[in-house]
Design an enzyme around this catalytic site. Structure first.
Site, PDB file in Angstrom:
ATOM      1  N   THR A  12       0.811  -1.224   0.000  1.00  0.00           N
ATOM      2  CA  THR A  12       0.000   0.000   0.000  1.00  0.00           C
ATOM      3  C   THR A  12       0.843   1.273   0.000  1.00  0.00           C
ATOM      4  O   THR A  12       0.490   2.250  -0.655  1.00  0.00           O
ATOM      5  CB  THR A  12      -0.918  -0.006   1.247  1.00  0.00           C
ATOM      6  OG1 THR A  12      -1.834  -1.078   1.105  1.00  0.00           O
ATOM      7  CG2 THR A  12      -1.696   1.282   1.396  1.00  0.00           C
ATOM      8  N   SER A  58       1.242  -7.527  -1.410  1.00  0.00           N
ATOM      9  CA  SER A  58       1.936  -8.597  -0.692  1.00  0.00           C
ATOM     10  C   SER A  58       1.127  -9.882  -0.589  1.00  0.00           C
ATOM     11  O   SER A  58       1.654 -10.923  -0.200  1.00  0.00           O
ATOM     12  CB  SER A  58       2.400  -8.138   0.692  1.00  0.00           C
ATOM     13  OG  SER A  58       1.334  -8.100   1.594  1.00  0.00           O
ATOM     14  N   SER A  59      -0.149  -9.842  -0.966  1.00  0.00           N
ATOM     15  CA  SER A  59      -0.926 -11.091  -1.032  1.00  0.00           C
ATOM     16  C   SER A  59      -0.312 -12.032  -2.062  1.00  0.00           C
ATOM     17  O   SER A  59      -0.548 -13.240  -2.020  1.00  0.00           O
ATOM     18  CB  SER A  59      -2.367 -10.805  -1.457  1.00  0.00           C
ATOM     19  OG  SER A  59      -2.882  -9.754  -0.722  1.00  0.00           O
ATOM     20  N   THR A 160       2.466 -10.200  14.231  1.00  0.00           N
ATOM     21  CA  THR A 160       1.325 -10.712  13.476  1.00  0.00           C
ATOM     22  C   THR A 160       0.419  -9.529  13.144  1.00  0.00           C
ATOM     23  O   THR A 160       0.306  -8.598  13.941  1.00  0.00           O
ATOM     24  CB  THR A 160       0.609 -11.833  14.274  1.00  0.00           C
ATOM     25  OG1 THR A 160      -0.342 -12.457  13.441  1.00  0.00           O
ATOM     26  CG2 THR A 160      -0.082 -11.349  15.525  1.00  0.00           C
ATOM     27  N   GLN A 271      -4.796 -21.053  18.101  1.00  0.00           N
ATOM     28  CA  GLN A 271      -5.590 -19.961  17.528  1.00  0.00           C
ATOM     29  C   GLN A 271      -5.580 -18.740  18.447  1.00  0.00           C
ATOM     30  O   GLN A 271      -5.955 -17.649  18.037  1.00  0.00           O
ATOM     31  CB  GLN A 271      -7.034 -20.422  17.319  1.00  0.00           C
ATOM     32  CG  GLN A 271      -7.155 -21.454  16.228  1.00  0.00           C
ATOM     33  CD  GLN A 271      -8.554 -22.033  16.096  1.00  0.00           C
ATOM     34  OE1 GLN A 271      -9.535 -21.438  16.544  1.00  0.00           O
ATOM     35  NE2 GLN A 271      -8.650 -23.183  15.477  1.00  0.00           N
ATOM     36  N   CYS A 272      -5.165 -18.931  19.694  1.00  0.00           N
ATOM     37  CA  CYS A 272      -5.060 -17.791  20.613  1.00  0.00           C
ATOM     38  C   CYS A 272      -3.748 -17.068  20.306  1.00  0.00           C
ATOM     39  O   CYS A 272      -2.685 -17.691  20.359  1.00  0.00           O
ATOM     40  CB  CYS A 272      -5.009 -18.237  22.068  1.00  0.00           C
ATOM     41  SG  CYS A 272      -6.442 -19.159  22.576  1.00  0.00           S
TER      42      CYS A 272
HETATM   43  N1  ASP Z   1      -2.911  -5.522   0.205  1.00  0.00           N
HETATM   44  C1  ASP Z   1      -1.834  -4.648   0.651  1.00  0.00           C
HETATM   45  C2  ASP Z   1      -0.562  -5.446   0.630  1.00  0.00           C
HETATM   46  O1  ASP Z   1      -0.362  -6.272   1.486  1.00  0.00           O
HETATM   47  C3  ASP Z   1      -2.142  -4.137   2.016  1.00  0.00           C
HETATM   48  C4  ASP Z   1      -1.114  -3.215   2.607  1.00  0.00           C
HETATM   49  O2  ASP Z   1      -0.010  -3.034   2.146  1.00  0.00           O
HETATM   50  O3  ASP Z   1      -1.428  -2.602   3.654  1.00  0.00           O
HETATM   51  O4  ASP Z   1       0.243  -5.275  -0.246  1.00  0.00           O
END
Ligand code: ASP
Length: 336
Positions: A12, A58-59, A160, A271-272
């Site tokens: 972003t 980054s996805s 995280t 998961q915690c």
């Molecule tokens: N979808 C974006 C990414 O991970 C979200 C971000 O950068 O905040 O690249």
């Protein structure tokens, strides 16, 4: 004068609006940085800029990009005092975890940062995140892979992402902050990794088949049998609480045993976000232990996934990987 290399991977922070939503654009961000005179203020370290191609949301990060980033750091290691990796927030904690393992013997700061609002927007958090990350990378007090965001410096493999839209987007539930940036940057010296003297040794990663299963009430374990083949090398199972799974007819256990016979390393995380897995505390977890699962203790799922990639890429056998998953390599796990 300290020298820092900025490695821009996308995310972003450098995105612009397109008709399909925010996306990174090659060449744009460098020009945007040049329009911020404070980045060249006398208090700032000298910095140079390297843009990866293609730039990514980054996805879309994969082992390939982790290798590119780590290789670049290793190549330029002697030329700079520190590194800032600009990265999307969505998978930043995975990349930070992966780099922490890949960069064995790291003795300089590698600081990942990014923003929730693009730098081109008026309320962007990117400006402060970048300036403070550059200062931390130039100062060289922290000599490990870390993540700076929203005023806090966190150990990379303990971080995280916990907020999809807040400006304090990351937490480190099981380890204190390495530094807090208020009026000044205050380091928590006791929490930092000690100096490393043997020199940097890079371990690139192979694209190992790894899975993550999150259990939930009513989960039909039989559905997962199909993926438990000998192809699956490692699996992280996100259990309830301290490592508990639904006992219902012990449907999971034959599958786990099968996975084990196939040589799959099964690591139990919780998961915690806070606290540690303790296999055997409840009846619902002792079966996992008996079936041969290893405890992820208080590791994040991000760190456990990255550690599996790393240990398999090192070429260790299954027994060594099982043993090392429960050992502390880079401060990712609390072992008493
Ligand atoms: N979808 C974006 C990414 O991970 C979200 C971000 O950068 O905040 O690249």
């Amino acid at each position: 004068m300290k020298r820092v290399l900025i490695i821009y991977t996308g995310g972003t922070i450098g995105m612009t609006r397109t008709e399909n939503g925010y996306a990174p654009r090659a060449g744009y961000f460098r020009a945007a940085l040049d329009a911020i005179p404070d980045l060249r203020a006398p208090e700032m370290p000298e910095w140079e800029f390297y843009e990866l191609s293609p730039l990514l949301d980054s996805s879309n990060m994969t082992v390939r990009e982790w290798n590119c980033i780590a290789e670049l750091i290793a190549q330029k290691y002697d030329d700079y005092d520190g590194f800032v990796v600009l990265h999307g927030t969505d998978t930043m904690a995975y990349t930070a975890s992966a780099l922490s393992f890949m960069l064995d013997g790291l003795d300089k700061p590698v600081v990942l940062t990014g923003s929730q609002i693009p730098l081109c927007e008026i309320r962007s958090d990117g400006r402060d995140n970048l300036i403070t990350a550059l200062l931390i990378a130039g100062e060289g007090i922290v000599r490990e892979t870390c993540l700076y965001f929203g005023g806090k410096l966190l150990r990379g493999n303990r971080a995280t992402k916990y907020s999809a839209d807040g400006l304090i987007a990351f937490v480190s539930p099981n380890y204190p902050s390495l530094a807090e940036a208020g009026i000044s940057i205050k380091y928590n010296e006791a929490a930092l990794l000690p100096r490393q003297e043997g020199g940097l040794k890079l371990q690139t990663l192979d694209n190992i088949p790894i899975g993550v299963i999150k259990v939930f009430p009513g989960i039909q374990f039989s559905l997962f049998e199909a993926i438990m083949t000998e192809k699956l090398r490692g699996i992280v199972i996100e259990t309830f609480g301290a490592g508990n799974i639904p006992g219902d007819g012990n449907a999971l256990l034959p599958i786990i045993r099968k996975a084990f016979q196939n040589g799959t390393v099964l690591t139990v995380c919780s998961q915690c976000p806070q606290g540690a897995v303790s296999l055997g505390t409840y009846e619902t977890s002792s079966a996992l232990k008996k079936a041969g699962a290893v405890s992820g203790l208080d590791m994040t799922t991000e760190a456990a996934v990255a550690k599996l990639y790393y240990l398999f890429s090192c070429g260790y056998d299954k027994e060594k990987i099982k043993q090392t998953m429960e050992e502390n390599l880079r401060g990712e796990i609390s072992v008493s």
